[in-house]
Structure formats: C-alpha cells, structure tokens
Write a protein that holds these residues in place. Structure first.
Motif, PDB file in Angstrom:
ATOM      1  N   ASN A   1      24.482 -58.483 -61.994  1.00 24.72           N
ATOM      2  CA  ASN A   1      25.140 -57.715 -63.055  1.00 24.72           C
ATOM      3  C   ASN A   1      24.145 -57.052 -64.011  1.00 24.72           C
ATOM      4  OD1 ASN A   1      24.157 -59.825 -64.563  1.00 24.72           O
ATOM      5  ND2 ASN A   1      26.154 -60.686 -65.069  1.00 24.72           N
ATOM      6  N   GLN A   2      22.883 -56.944 -63.551  1.00 26.25           N
ATOM      7  CA  GLN A   2      21.807 -56.257 -64.269  1.00 26.25           C
ATOM      8  C   GLN A   2      21.278 -57.025 -65.476  1.00 26.25           C
ATOM      9  OE1 GLN A   2      20.498 -53.495 -62.803  1.00 26.25           O
ATOM     10  NE2 GLN A   2      22.027 -54.037 -61.256  1.00 26.25           N
ATOM     11  N   ALA A   3      21.675 -58.286 -65.628  1.00 26.04           N
ATOM     12  CA  ALA A   3      21.137 -59.119 -66.702  1.00 26.04           C
ATOM     13  C   ALA A   3      19.885 -59.836 -66.203  1.00 26.04           C
ATOM     14  CB  ALA A   3      22.175 -60.132 -67.160  1.00 26.04           C
ATOM     15  N   SER A   4      18.927 -60.042 -67.116  1.00 24.38           N
ATOM     16  CA  SER A   4      17.673 -60.699 -66.762  1.00 24.38           C
ATOM     17  C   SER A   4      17.363 -61.808 -67.757  1.00 24.38           C
ATOM     18  CB  SER A   4      16.513 -59.692 -66.733  1.00 24.38           C
ATOM     19  OG  SER A   4      16.714 -58.704 -65.756  1.00 24.38           O
TER      20      SER A   4
ATOM     21  N   GLY B   1      27.316 -56.627 -51.702  1.00 26.42           N
ATOM     22  CA  GLY B   1      26.636 -55.353 -51.844  1.00 26.42           C
ATOM     23  C   GLY B   1      25.716 -55.257 -53.037  1.00 26.42           C
ATOM     24  N   ARG B   2      25.513 -56.349 -53.765  1.00 22.96           N
ATOM     25  CA  ARG B   2      24.641 -56.345 -54.947  1.00 22.96           C
ATOM     26  C   ARG B   2      23.516 -57.370 -54.760  1.00 22.96           C
ATOM     27  NH1 ARG B   2      28.271 -57.048 -60.154  1.00 22.96           N
ATOM     28  NH2 ARG B   2      28.922 -58.904 -58.978  1.00 22.96           N
ATOM     29  N   ASP B   3      22.392 -57.125 -55.428  1.00 22.29           N
ATOM     30  CA  ASP B   3      21.206 -57.957 -55.250  1.00 22.29           C
ATOM     31  C   ASP B   3      20.845 -58.699 -56.533  1.00 22.29           C
ATOM     32  OD1 ASP B   3      20.737 -57.122 -52.575  1.00 22.29           O
ATOM     33  OD2 ASP B   3      19.864 -55.250 -53.320  1.00 22.29           O
ATOM     34  N   SER B   4      20.404 -59.942 -56.367  1.00 21.78           N
ATOM     35  CA  SER B   4      19.809 -60.739 -57.440  1.00 21.78           C
ATOM     36  C   SER B   4      18.416 -61.152 -56.987  1.00 21.78           C
ATOM     37  CB  SER B   4      20.650 -61.986 -57.739  1.00 21.78           C
ATOM     38  OG  SER B   4      21.946 -61.644 -58.158  1.00 21.78           O
ATOM     39  N   THR B   5      17.463 -61.182 -57.915  1.00 23.36           N
ATOM     40  CA  THR B   5      16.082 -61.488 -57.551  1.00 23.36           C
ATOM     41  C   THR B   5      15.502 -62.588 -58.438  1.00 23.36           C
ATOM     42  OG1 THR B   5      15.227 -59.742 -58.997  1.00 23.36           O
ATOM     43  CG2 THR B   5      15.637 -59.160 -56.696  1.00 23.36           C
ATOM     44  N   THR B   6      14.534 -63.302 -57.886  1.00 19.69           N
ATOM     45  CA  THR B   6      13.802 -64.335 -58.609  1.00 19.69           C
ATOM     46  C   THR B   6      12.321 -64.189 -58.302  1.00 19.69           C
ATOM     47  OG1 THR B   6      15.639 -65.917 -58.536  1.00 19.69           O
ATOM     48  CG2 THR B   6      13.439 -66.815 -58.891  1.00 19.69           C
ATOM     49  N   MET B   7      11.501 -64.279 -59.334  1.00 15.68           N
ATOM     50  CA  MET B   7      10.049 -64.305 -59.171  1.00 15.68           C
ATOM     51  C   MET B   7       9.536 -65.487 -59.983  1.00 15.68           C
ATOM     52  SD  MET B   7       7.193 -61.295 -59.779  1.00 15.68           S
ATOM     53  CE  MET B   7       7.783 -60.956 -61.454  1.00 15.68           C
ATOM     54  N   ALA B   8       8.907 -66.447 -59.301  1.00 18.69           N
ATOM     55  CA  ALA B   8       8.488 -67.676 -59.967  1.00 18.69           C
ATOM     56  C   ALA B   8       7.039 -68.013 -59.632  1.00 18.69           C
ATOM     57  CB  ALA B   8       9.394 -68.841 -59.554  1.00 18.69           C
ATOM     58  N   PHE B   9       6.368 -68.656 -60.584  1.00 18.31           N
ATOM     59  CA  PHE B   9       4.978 -69.078 -60.415  1.00 18.31           C
ATOM     60  C   PHE B   9       4.871 -70.546 -60.823  1.00 18.31           C
ATOM     61  CE2 PHE B   9       5.014 -64.562 -61.376  1.00 18.31           C
ATOM     62  CZ  PHE B   9       4.258 -64.049 -60.335  1.00 18.31           C
ATOM     63  N   SER B  10       4.028 -71.300 -60.121  1.00 17.68           N
ATOM     64  CA  SER B  10       3.914 -72.729 -60.393  1.00 17.68           C
ATOM     65  C   SER B  10       2.471 -73.196 -60.253  1.00 17.68           C
ATOM     66  CB  SER B  10       4.801 -73.531 -59.441  1.00 17.68           C
ATOM     67  OG  SER B  10       4.392 -73.341 -58.099  1.00 17.68           O
ATOM     68  N   ASP B  11       2.197 -74.332 -60.894  1.00 13.77           N
ATOM     69  CA  ASP B  11       0.898 -74.996 -60.783  1.00 13.77           C
ATOM     70  C   ASP B  11       1.156 -76.481 -60.610  1.00 13.77           C
ATOM     71  OD1 ASP B  11      -1.695 -75.863 -60.870  1.00 13.77           O
ATOM     72  OD2 ASP B  11      -2.037 -75.390 -62.972  1.00 13.77           O
ATOM     73  N   ASN B  12       0.679 -77.038 -59.503  1.00 17.39           N
ATOM     74  CA  ASN B  12       0.811 -78.469 -59.235  1.00 17.39           C
ATOM     75  C   ASN B  12      -0.547 -79.133 -59.458  1.00 17.39           C
ATOM     76  OD1 ASN B  12       3.652 -79.006 -57.760  1.00 17.39           O
ATOM     77  ND2 ASN B  12       2.874 -76.985 -57.212  1.00 17.39           N
ATOM     78  N   TYR B  13      -0.591 -80.098 -60.364  1.00 19.09           N
ATOM     79  CA  TYR B  13      -1.845 -80.758 -60.726  1.00 19.09           C
ATOM     80  C   TYR B  13      -1.763 -82.236 -60.362  1.00 19.09           C
ATOM     81  CZ  TYR B  13      -5.878 -82.266 -63.438  1.00 19.09           C
ATOM     82  OH  TYR B  13      -7.088 -82.804 -63.830  1.00 19.09           O
ATOM     83  N   THR B  14      -2.658 -82.681 -59.497  1.00 19.81           N
ATOM     84  CA  THR B  14      -2.672 -84.062 -59.041  1.00 19.81           C
ATOM     85  C   THR B  14      -3.277 -84.967 -60.110  1.00 19.81           C
ATOM     86  OG1 THR B  14      -2.885 -83.351 -56.740  1.00 19.81           O
ATOM     87  CG2 THR B  14      -3.488 -85.623 -57.250  1.00 19.81           C
TER      88      THR B  14
END
Length: 272
Positions: free
Chosen positions: A224-227, A193-206
């Motif tokens: 648990n509301q920690a970030s 009944g509780r939610d955890s979230t992730t927001m991620a950004f990346s850059d791949n350079y050849t």
C-alpha cells in the motif's frame, strides 16, 4: 466478534489440554535432539531474525524450528493490537544444494482494542511451501542462496491473507573474521498484483562457543506504498550441536511497521 464460541465448560477444559499438548510436542522434539549423538554437522537454522541461512540440508536431513510463541504489538491511530504466533517451519533436504520447506502457524491469538471495543480471536495461519537453493561460492568466507515460496489462503478468518503470496528472497553472508558474520537479505512478496519488499542487514557476533549475539535493521515497504524501519537484537544459545534456543526483539524506528516484535523459539536438527 462472537465470543460464545470460546465459552462453555467443555471448551474451557479443552484449552489447557491443547496448550499442554503443544508444550509436550515441543519438549519431545528438544529431548529427541538432545538424546541423539552430539556429533552432528549442523548447517544452521533459519531462525531467528530476517532472512535465512544460505546453506541447504543434505538429503534426508531435517530441522524443526518452532516459535514458543513469537509476539508482535502495534499501536496506530489509537488502536492497539497484540498477536502471539507459534510459527512452525519444517526443513527437509532433498539432495544437492536444494531443500524443501513447509511452514505455518498452527496457533495464533490476536487481541485488539480500538475506540474502547475489545476483540479477541484464535486460529491457525496460512500454509507456506518453499524451496531453498544454496548457490556456489568461490571462497569459504562468503555464502549466498535463494528462497522461493508460496503462501496459501487456508488460514482462519483473522489470520489468512486475502490473496496468495509469492515470495522470492536472497541471502548473502560474509564471515568477516573469526567472531563476526555479516548478513544482507533482500525479499520481494507479490500478492494480488502488488509488491512488498524487505531489505535487512545483520551482524552475528560469537560471544562463546555456545552463545551468539545478533543485531539487525530492516527497511520494510508494503504493497500500500507505506514504508517503515525497524531494528533489534537477540541471542542464540546452542544447547548442544543439535538444539538451538533463540530470544530477541525488534522495535519500530519510524514509518509503518509493528511497534514491537519479539521472538522466542527452539530449533532442532535431525541430521545424520
């Protein structure tokens, strides 16, 4: 912790045998991938880093993606813990823009030190069953997809979740130019009944035809509301069009997250 279950001469002899068995299986996968014809239309791997490749395997195609192992370390309130995990992911194309995924961590090793008390445990992790959907795009430079999965509570005592976990993730990739591919990943995990979230950004350079450098940063918010925030970098090496080796790390910048995380793995494409 009852350390006696790890003791005894029979168990001491069995442990190296199990390690050699795992190493042999991984080497067999790599050899098989190298031995197959090099001309392969490889759509890419979900390893490493946050997110996944928003491309589904064609019907009958398969990839095996294996940690060798992955590692994380955390230090909080004087307690230090380190965990090694052989994260495994099997991806299978089932037709159309859809693929089926089966994941787990067959072997985990956890070492903890709190208030001068040392403990160690070993065991397998929970099983994950997932479904990926590659979504249509108006242009070749942009791709996106959805991933949903359920994680069962069938792992060993120290490596299983208290409740089933239901994940929904979305990946967005943009080929900015010939060398740079930008990615954004959004994830929500619901458990108990509780939610955890992730927001991620990346850059791949050849860097070369076979070497790619990636950097990433993520904001993690737990149930648990920690970030916390983490950032890291790594390399992928295409041994041939079917086999990829990856190595990288993430470090906590602030808040609540693992202090260090590292990945070392191999991925093998078993397509047509």
């Amino acid at each position: 912790m009852d350390f006696s279950r790890y003791g005894g001469s029979n168990r001491a002899k069995a442990k190296p045998a199990r390690c050699l068995s795992r190493s042999f299986v991984v080497l067999l996968w790599v050899w098989f991938g190298i031995a197959l014809p090099a001309l392969a239309d490889n759509p890419g791997y979900d390893r490493p880093g946050y997110g996944f490749t928003p491309v589904a395997l064609a019907a009958g195609e398969m990839t095996i993606e294996q940690g060798l192992p992955d590692w994380s370390r955390d230090r909080s309130d004087g307690a230090v813990s380190s965990q090694y995990s052989t994260d495994s992911l099997l991806r299978l194309g089932i037709g159309g823009p859809v693929e089926l995924q089966l994941g787990s961590s067959p072997w985990n090793y956890l070492r903890q030190n709190a208030d001068g008390i040392h403990s160690r445990s070993r065991g397998h992790g929970d099983t994950r069953l997932g479904l990926k959907l590659a979504l249509p795009s108006a242009g070749e430079a942009f791709s996106w997809g959805l991933l949903s999965s359920v994680e069962f509570t069938d792992g060993a005592k120290d490596f299983r979740s208290d409740e089933r976990q239901y994940l929904l993730g979305a990946q967005f990739n943009l080929q900015a130019n010939q060398r740079n591919s930008l990615g954004a990943y959004l994830e929500e995990v619901r458990s108990g009944g509780r939610d955890s979230t992730t927001m991620a950004f990346s850059d791949n350079y050849t860097l070369t035809r076979t070497l790619t450098l990636y950097t990433e940063a993520a904001l993690l918010h737990s149930a648990n509301q920690a970030s916390g925030t983490v950032a890291g970098a790594g390399l992928t090496w295409m041994v041939n069009p079917r086999v990829q080796v990856d190595a990288g790390f993430d470090h906590r910048l602030g808040g609540t997250a693992a202090e260090w995380q590292s990945n070392l793995g191999v991925s093998v494409y078993l397509g047509h």
